[in-house]
Structure formats: C-alpha cells, structure tokens
Design a protein around this motif. Structure first.
Motif, PDB file in Angstrom:
ATOM      1  N   ARG A  37       0.836  -1.202   0.000  1.00  0.00           N
ATOM      2  CA  ARG A  37       0.000   0.000   0.000  1.00  0.00           C
ATOM      3  C   ARG A  37       0.870   1.251   0.000  1.00  0.00           C
ATOM      4  O   ARG A  37       0.594   2.228  -0.711  1.00  0.00           O
ATOM      5  N   ARG A  38       1.924   1.241   0.781  1.00  0.00           N
ATOM      6  CA  ARG A  38       2.825   2.405   0.812  1.00  0.00           C
ATOM      7  C   ARG A  38       3.526   2.584  -0.533  1.00  0.00           C
ATOM      8  O   ARG A  38       3.707   3.718  -0.998  1.00  0.00           O
ATOM      9  N   ALA A  39       3.919   1.491  -1.159  1.00  0.00           N
ATOM     10  CA  ALA A  39       4.560   1.587  -2.468  1.00  0.00           C
ATOM     11  C   ALA A  39       3.591   2.149  -3.509  1.00  0.00           C
ATOM     12  O   ALA A  39       3.979   2.929  -4.390  1.00  0.00           O
ATOM     13  N   ALA A  40       2.328   1.768  -3.392  1.00  0.00           N
ATOM     14  CA  ALA A  40       1.320   2.292  -4.312  1.00  0.00           C
ATOM     15  C   ALA A  40       1.148   3.794  -4.125  1.00  0.00           C
ATOM     16  O   ALA A  40       1.048   4.551  -5.100  1.00  0.00           O
ATOM     17  N   THR A  41       1.125   4.233  -2.882  1.00  0.00           N
ATOM     18  CA  THR A  41       0.990   5.663  -2.600  1.00  0.00           C
ATOM     19  C   THR A  41       2.188   6.435  -3.127  1.00  0.00           C
ATOM     20  O   THR A  41       2.045   7.490  -3.755  1.00  0.00           O
ATOM     21  N   THR A  42       3.374   5.906  -2.890  1.00  0.00           N
ATOM     22  CA  THR A  42       4.599   6.556  -3.371  1.00  0.00           C
ATOM     23  C   THR A  42       4.602   6.659  -4.893  1.00  0.00           C
ATOM     24  O   THR A  42       5.041   7.656  -5.464  1.00  0.00           O
ATOM     25  N   GLY A  43       4.093   5.630  -5.556  1.00  0.00           N
ATOM     26  CA  GLY A  43       4.070   5.619  -7.018  1.00  0.00           C
ATOM     27  C   GLY A  43       2.941   6.423  -7.628  1.00  0.00           C
ATOM     28  O   GLY A  43       2.855   6.537  -8.854  1.00  0.00           O
ATOM     29  N   GLY A  44       2.072   6.956  -6.803  1.00  0.00           N
ATOM     30  CA  GLY A  44       0.980   7.787  -7.314  1.00  0.00           C
ATOM     31  C   GLY A  44      -0.184   7.001  -7.885  1.00  0.00           C
ATOM     32  O   GLY A  44      -0.913   7.513  -8.744  1.00  0.00           O
ATOM     33  N   ALA A  45      -0.407   5.804  -7.404  1.00  0.00           N
ATOM     34  CA  ALA A  45      -1.503   4.986  -7.918  1.00  0.00           C
ATOM     35  C   ALA A  45      -2.852   5.653  -7.663  1.00  0.00           C
ATOM     36  O   ALA A  45      -3.128   6.114  -6.553  1.00  0.00           O
ATOM     37  N   VAL A  46      -3.694   5.702  -8.693  1.00  0.00           N
ATOM     38  CA  VAL A  46      -5.047   6.245  -8.546  1.00  0.00           C
ATOM     39  C   VAL A  46      -6.106   5.189  -8.804  1.00  0.00           C
ATOM     40  O   VAL A  46      -7.265   5.360  -8.404  1.00  0.00           O
ATOM     41  N   ALA A  47      -5.713   4.102  -9.475  1.00  0.00           N
ATOM     42  CA  ALA A  47      -6.719   3.108  -9.848  1.00  0.00           C
ATOM     43  C   ALA A  47      -6.080   1.745 -10.031  1.00  0.00           C
ATOM     44  O   ALA A  47      -4.845   1.612 -10.112  1.00  0.00           O
ATOM     45  N   GLU A  48      -6.960   0.761 -10.099  1.00  0.00           N
ATOM     46  CA  GLU A  48      -6.535  -0.638 -10.252  1.00  0.00           C
ATOM     47  C   GLU A  48      -7.386  -1.302 -11.316  1.00  0.00           C
ATOM     48  O   GLU A  48      -8.590  -1.048 -11.417  1.00  0.00           O
ATOM     49  N   CYS A  49      -6.754  -2.130 -12.121  1.00  0.00           N
ATOM     50  CA  CYS A  49      -7.447  -2.903 -13.141  1.00  0.00           C
ATOM     51  C   CYS A  49      -6.858  -4.304 -13.150  1.00  0.00           C
ATOM     52  O   CYS A  49      -5.651  -4.460 -13.423  1.00  0.00           O
ATOM     53  N   SER A  50      -7.656  -5.298 -12.807  1.00  0.00           N
ATOM     54  CA  SER A  50      -7.204  -6.694 -12.811  1.00  0.00           C
ATOM     55  C   SER A  50      -5.992  -6.912 -11.908  1.00  0.00           C
ATOM     56  O   SER A  50      -5.109  -7.702 -12.208  1.00  0.00           O
ATOM     57  N   GLY A  51      -5.961  -6.170 -10.795  1.00  0.00           N
ATOM     58  CA  GLY A  51      -4.868  -6.303  -9.845  1.00  0.00           C
ATOM     59  C   GLY A  51      -3.631  -5.492 -10.193  1.00  0.00           C
ATOM     60  O   GLY A  51      -2.642  -5.530  -9.465  1.00  0.00           O
ATOM     61  N   ARG A  52      -3.677  -4.744 -11.279  1.00  0.00           N
ATOM     62  CA  ARG A  52      -2.531  -3.923 -11.711  1.00  0.00           C
ATOM     63  C   ARG A  52      -2.839  -2.456 -11.433  1.00  0.00           C
ATOM     64  O   ARG A  52      -3.942  -1.969 -11.718  1.00  0.00           O
ATOM     65  N   LEU A  53      -1.849  -1.750 -10.913  1.00  0.00           N
ATOM     66  CA  LEU A  53      -2.043  -0.357 -10.520  1.00  0.00           C
ATOM     67  C   LEU A  53      -1.492   0.590 -11.578  1.00  0.00           C
ATOM     68  O   LEU A  53      -0.509   0.280 -12.254  1.00  0.00           O
ATOM     69  N   PHE A  54      -2.121   1.771 -11.673  1.00  0.00           N
ATOM     70  CA  PHE A  54      -1.601   2.789 -12.589  1.00  0.00           C
ATOM     71  C   PHE A  54      -1.902   4.172 -12.038  1.00  0.00           C
ATOM     72  O   PHE A  54      -2.759   4.343 -11.171  1.00  0.00           O
TER      73      PHE A  54
END
Length: 315
Positions: free
Chosen positions: A225-242
């Motif tokens: 979750r922290r890595a997702a926040t650091t990377g700027g994730a806004v959404a998920e599709c099929s388990g992949r973040l962007f």
C-alpha cells in the motif's frame, strides 16, 4: 369575451391541467364549459406558445453527451448508464449497459478476454448467448462476500454453445512471489495468460485505489500500500495499478498477481472498461490516457465527474 380575458383563460386552464394535474372533466365543470372546449383551449395554448412542452431525455440517454465525452476523453466510445439510488442499483444499471456493449462487439471466431469484477459478473448474467468464440479468463479468482468469482463466471461462458473457454485455475492474489510464479507456470494457467497476448476484445473494470473502490485494495500488505501511494496509484485494473496518466505503478503486489498485465491490455485492439461513481472518474480517465481502455461504460455520476475533470459540460 375580450382578447385579454381569452388569453387569461388560456393561461388558467393550462395551469390547471399541466401544473395542478386536474382532469379536463374537472376543469370543465369548475368553469361551466364542456371538456371539448377545454381540449380546444389546451390545443390553442400549445399552438400559440402559451404552453411550451420540452422533452429532455435523462442525461444517461443523451447520445450527444456521450459522443462529446468520448471525443474529449480520447475514447472510441462512451456509454452512460443511469445512476441508481444505491451502489447495488447503479452496479446493476452499468452491468446491463456493459452486457449490451459486449454483445455488440463479439463476432464469430473472436478471442475475448474477460476479467472479473462484481459489475462484470452481473453483466455476464445479462448476456445473450455469444457467437462461437474463445473466452479467456484474464485473472484468477478473488472471492468477495455476496458475489461469485472469476471461476464461477467462466462457467457461464462454458455453457454457451460454440464458446470455448480458457480458465485460470488460480487465485488472483497468492501469498508470495514464488507461489505466484509457480501458478503462472502451470500449463492451463500459462495457456490462458499466453492467449491474452492475442485478444480481439478485452472486458475489464477500473476501480479507484481506495478501500471501497477496489476489491483488491483490502487484500494488500502495508508495504504494498505504501509503495502504491509513493508511485501515485489512482486506480486498479485486474490487480494492476496505474497513475493519473495511465502509467503502470510497479509495487511488490505485481509479483503476487496471477492475471493479465497492463501491457497485454494496451496491445489489445478493443478494451471495454466499466466503472461507476464519482470516485471512478480519475481511473477511467487514466485508463484511456494510458491506452489501457478504448471504450468506457459508466454511470451518470462517473460521467459528470469525468466532464468536470476534462473541463466539459453535458449537452
């Protein structure tokens, strides 16, 4: 009766009928005239412009609005469904619209990839039998309370005459990268995921990267979750973040996912994505911007939020 009195009568009869919902018989009795005279007065009121009737379709039925939004978004097509009074009702509305879009895109001999979400699961229930085609499961199973999962869903396709299925006999998320790699090497799983390289159509869902927006979010670790926040994730599709521009956000989560990659979706000629609610708008916009999706099916609330993000207005 003077012209002024006649004009006043037109206004009063029109107000009685159109605003107060009084019947022609009731209006006639109260004014000492016949109901046929009332009908003539109402017709005259419309013809003279005293009464102007405007028929405005609900926003989600406004095809001009959808075309404008698609052009501004850069999508091939946007389909807007109605927003219901509850999340479940909205999900049902979007699912029905999604089923219609999928049916319109599938051709005899197509290779169709189908991810899983609660919306897609419901959409499959509304699908009429498809032409003879291959249906590829794009993600492993992720059981959610009150719903089925991708394995249940693929069986619905298997029961359609002429449809050949390629299941992924695995969870979507496994405990560790080693186990995930082993699952991806299993012959049946590998065959399905390899076919995701050569799809004609993919059907996926986009969820906001929030506790309620994504069914994956509650399953991840604190580090992920922290890595997702650091990377700027806004959404998920099929388990992949962007992120907000549709760029892949790499986190330790990727190594635990058994499913399609964003690169495979980007290479697919037609990708239909579904999302609903205002929180879904940034992810839907990003999915199109990053080439992850070509067609968007959403509800009116998500469409309004997209219009705000893009600086457009309905109409």
């Amino acid at each position: 009766m003077t012209d002024a009195d006649h004009a006043r009568l037109l206004v009063e009869v029109s107000r009685d009928y159109y605003l107060d919902n009084r019947s022609k018989v009731d209006i006639a009795a109260s004014r000492g005239i016949s109901r046929f005279q009332v009908a003539r007065l109402l017709a005259e009121a419309r013809e003279s412009g005293v009464v102007r009737i405007e028929i405005s379709p609900p926003a989600h039925l406004d095809s001009g609005r959808a075309r404008q939004l698609a052009a501004r978004l850069g999508a091939r097509e946007v389909v807007i469904a109605g927003s219901g009074g509850t999340p479940a009702a909205t999900r049902e509305s979007v699912a029905r619209a999604l089923a219609g879009v999928v049916s319109a895109h599938v051709r005899d001999g197509s290779s169709v990839g189908v991810s899983w979400s609660r919306t897609i699961e419901i959409a499959v229930r509304h699908l009429a039998p498809l032409p003879a085609c291959d249906v590829v499961q794009l993600v492993g199973a992720l059981p959610v309370d009150g719903s089925g999962d991708s394995l249940d869903m693929i069986q619905a396709f298997r029961r359609m005459p002429g449809v050949r299925t390629w299941p992924v006999w695995s969870p979507l998320l496994v405990a560790d990268p080693g186990t995930a790699a082993g699952m991806r090497r299993q012959p049946e799983v590998a065959a399905a995921l390899d076919r995701a390289d050569d799809l004609d159509l993919a059907v996926v869902a986009v969820g906001a990267w929030t506790p309620t927006g994504s069914t994956v979010f509650p399953q991840v670790t604190g580090d992920e979750r922290r890595a997702a926040t650091t990377g700027g994730a806004v959404a998920e599709c099929s388990g992949r973040l962007f992120d907000a521009d549709g760029r892949r956000v790499v986190t330790p989560l990727d190594a635990r996912v058994v499913g399609v990659t964003l690169d495979q979706l980007v290479r697919t000629p037609e990708v239909v994505t579904a999302g609903y609610g205002r929180d879904a708008a940034p992810g839907l916009r990003a999915a199109v911007a990053g080439g992850i999706a070509t067609t968007v099916v959403c509800d009116d609330d998500a469409a309004s939020a997209l219009e705000e993000l893009l600086g457009t207005t309905a109409g």
